[in-house]
Design an enzyme around this catalytic site. Structure first.
Site, mmCIF file in Angstrom:
data_model
loop_
_atom_site.group_PDB
_atom_site.id
_atom_site.type_symbol
_atom_site.label_atom_id
_atom_site.label_comp_id
_atom_site.label_asym_id
_atom_site.label_seq_id
_atom_site.Cartn_x
_atom_site.Cartn_y
_atom_site.Cartn_z
ATOM 1 N N GLY A 14 32.735 -21.394 -12.793
ATOM 2 C CA GLY A 14 32.474 -22.758 -12.323
ATOM 3 C C GLY A 14 32.994 -23.875 -13.208
ATOM 4 O O GLY A 14 32.422 -24.966 -13.212
ATOM 5 N N SER A 15 34.108 -23.635 -13.929
ATOM 6 C CA SER A 15 34.622 -24.744 -14.753
ATOM 7 C C SER A 15 35.221 -25.845 -13.873
ATOM 8 O O SER A 15 35.154 -27.029 -14.219
ATOM 9 C CB SER A 15 35.625 -24.248 -15.798
ATOM 10 O OG SER A 15 36.826 -23.844 -15.203
ATOM 11 N N ASN A 16 35.791 -25.486 -12.744
ATOM 12 C CA ASN A 16 36.270 -26.530 -11.826
ATOM 13 C C ASN A 16 35.097 -27.270 -11.185
ATOM 14 O O ASN A 16 35.171 -28.484 -10.967
ATOM 15 C CB ASN A 16 37.188 -25.931 -10.755
ATOM 16 C CG ASN A 16 38.611 -25.766 -11.271
ATOM 17 O OD1 ASN A 16 39.309 -26.743 -11.512
ATOM 18 N ND2 ASN A 16 39.013 -24.521 -11.483
ATOM 19 N N MET A 93 35.855 -16.346 -4.471
ATOM 20 C CA MET A 93 36.767 -15.215 -4.427
ATOM 21 C C MET A 93 36.620 -14.338 -3.177
ATOM 22 O O MET A 93 36.953 -13.156 -3.207
ATOM 23 C CB MET A 93 36.620 -14.377 -5.711
ATOM 24 C CG MET A 93 36.919 -15.152 -6.990
ATOM 25 S SD MET A 93 38.432 -16.166 -6.943
ATOM 26 C CE MET A 93 39.610 -15.056 -7.702
ATOM 27 N N ARG A 94 36.158 -14.911 -2.050
ATOM 28 C CA ARG A 94 36.155 -14.176 -0.780
ATOM 29 C C ARG A 94 37.163 -14.851 0.141
ATOM 30 O O ARG A 94 37.197 -16.096 0.204
ATOM 31 C CB ARG A 94 34.774 -14.221 -0.076
ATOM 32 C CG ARG A 94 33.585 -13.877 -0.931
ATOM 33 C CD ARG A 94 33.511 -12.445 -1.330
ATOM 34 N NE ARG A 94 33.474 -11.510 -0.230
ATOM 35 C CZ ARG A 94 33.451 -10.188 -0.397
ATOM 36 N NH1 ARG A 94 33.455 -9.679 -1.621
ATOM 37 N NH2 ARG A 94 33.408 -9.384 0.633
ATOM 38 N N LEU A 96 38.293 -16.296 3.434
ATOM 39 C CA LEU A 96 37.550 -16.826 4.583
ATOM 40 C C LEU A 96 38.274 -16.479 5.887
ATOM 41 O O LEU A 96 39.506 -16.460 5.941
ATOM 42 C CB LEU A 96 37.408 -18.346 4.446
ATOM 43 C CG LEU A 96 36.504 -18.776 3.280
ATOM 44 C CD1 LEU A 96 36.695 -20.258 2.973
ATOM 45 C CD2 LEU A 96 35.036 -18.475 3.576
ATOM 46 N N ASN A 110 41.206 -26.098 -1.423
ATOM 47 C CA ASN A 110 41.137 -25.015 -2.405
ATOM 48 C C ASN A 110 41.964 -25.393 -3.629
ATOM 49 O O ASN A 110 42.923 -26.146 -3.517
ATOM 50 C CB ASN A 110 41.732 -23.741 -1.774
ATOM 51 C CG ASN A 110 41.731 -22.553 -2.723
ATOM 52 O OD1 ASN A 110 40.729 -22.286 -3.403
ATOM 53 N ND2 ASN A 110 42.848 -21.833 -2.792
ATOM 54 N N HIS A 112 44.276 -23.540 -6.552
ATOM 55 C CA HIS A 112 44.924 -22.257 -6.829
ATOM 56 C C HIS A 112 45.741 -22.371 -8.117
ATOM 57 O O HIS A 112 46.450 -23.364 -8.313
ATOM 58 C CB HIS A 112 45.832 -21.864 -5.656
ATOM 59 C CG HIS A 112 46.507 -20.547 -5.872
ATOM 60 N ND1 HIS A 112 45.835 -19.341 -5.751
ATOM 61 C CD2 HIS A 112 47.768 -20.244 -6.247
ATOM 62 C CE1 HIS A 112 46.673 -18.355 -6.030
ATOM 63 N NE2 HIS A 112 47.847 -18.872 -6.326
ATOM 64 N N GLU A 177 43.965 -27.998 -13.939
ATOM 65 C CA GLU A 177 43.102 -27.841 -12.755
ATOM 66 C C GLU A 177 41.962 -28.850 -12.804
ATOM 67 O O GLU A 177 41.618 -29.489 -11.816
ATOM 68 C CB GLU A 177 42.536 -26.417 -12.684
ATOM 69 C CG GLU A 177 43.572 -25.345 -12.426
ATOM 70 C CD GLU A 177 42.942 -23.974 -12.204
ATOM 71 O OE1 GLU A 177 41.900 -23.884 -11.536
ATOM 72 O OE2 GLU A 177 43.506 -22.981 -12.707
#
Ligand code: GAR
Length: 217
Positions: A14-16, A93-94, A96, A110, A112, A177
């Site tokens: 969760g750094s973003n 990391m799923r 969708l 998102n 990336h 990021e």
């Protein structure tokens, strides 16, 4: 002015998310986090949310074995309940399904860790080093059903240095990021990032920059 309500989907560190929490703490930032949703109960990002006083919830894919649609419907319900207007994937990391992506079309973004469309998928820093590119970076983009595809909102390029391993390069990309995710959310919240076909048009003045050469002369 009302602030745009965002929902942040995470799976881990969760750094973003933290970068978004920090940005939203500024009184003039045009968005606020209405919900942090994790598919993992032990995600460190949930602790970050709690510490910041931001609502957090868990919808675990494991509670819906073999039923991806039910998992996504449960997430969708939580996001709507919280009044979320923009969903931000931040290390979620799923993959969708097209169903979920369509529910949130042009309201789902998102981040990336590569300069898309190069290096979709995992292990982007290792692959950038193996390819010998001189620039690597990160991308915030609107989500489409195909993995790591969709109209690009903001990118940051970082030089690849001779001394880099994947860790050092990944750290340099991660710093970027944390800068571009809040910037992309701001552009959307201010109504300055419009999807037109396959691209995003940015309204308003955008200053030009000189080209950057790596290695420098
Ligand atoms: C980030 O580097 C993000 O770009 C990447 O996972 C990391 C999550 O870190 N996302 C993907 O690879 C998605 N395909 P964080 O949990 O500290 O934000």
């Amino acid at each position: 002015m009302a602030r745009l309500k965002i929902g942040v989907l995470i799976s881990g560190r969760g750094s973003n998310l933290q970068a978004l929490i920090d940005a939203c703490a500024a009184p003039d930032f045009p968005a606020e986090i209405a919900l942090v949703l994790s598919n993992k109960a032990d995600a460190f990002g949930l602790e970050r949310a709690a510490k910041a006083g931001v609502p957090g919830a868990v919808v675990s894919h494991r509670d819906f074995p073999g039923d991806k649609q039910a998992f996504e419907q449960a997430m969708d319900a939580k996001l709507r309940e919280a009044g979320v207007e923009l969903v931000c994937l931040a290390g979620f990391m799923r993959l969708l399904s097209p169903w979920f992506v369509e529910q949130w079309r042009d309201r789902l973004i998102n981040i990336h860790p590569s300069l898309l469309p190069s290096f979709k998928g995992l292990d982007t820093h290792e692959r950038a080093l193996a390819a010998g590119v001189r620039f690597h970076g990160c991308t915030v983009h609107y989500v489409r059903p195909e993995m790591d595809e969709g109209p690009i909102i903001v990118q940051a390029a970082v030089p690849v240095l001779p001394s880099d391993d994947a860790h050092a390069l990944g750290d340099r990309v991660l710093d970027s990021e944390h800068r571009i995710y809040p910037q992309a959310v701001r552009l959307i919240a201010e109504g300055r990032a419009r999807v037109e076909g396959d691209v995003v048009v940015i309204d308003g003045a955008v200053p030009t920059q000189p080209s950057v050469i790596n290695p420098p002369a």
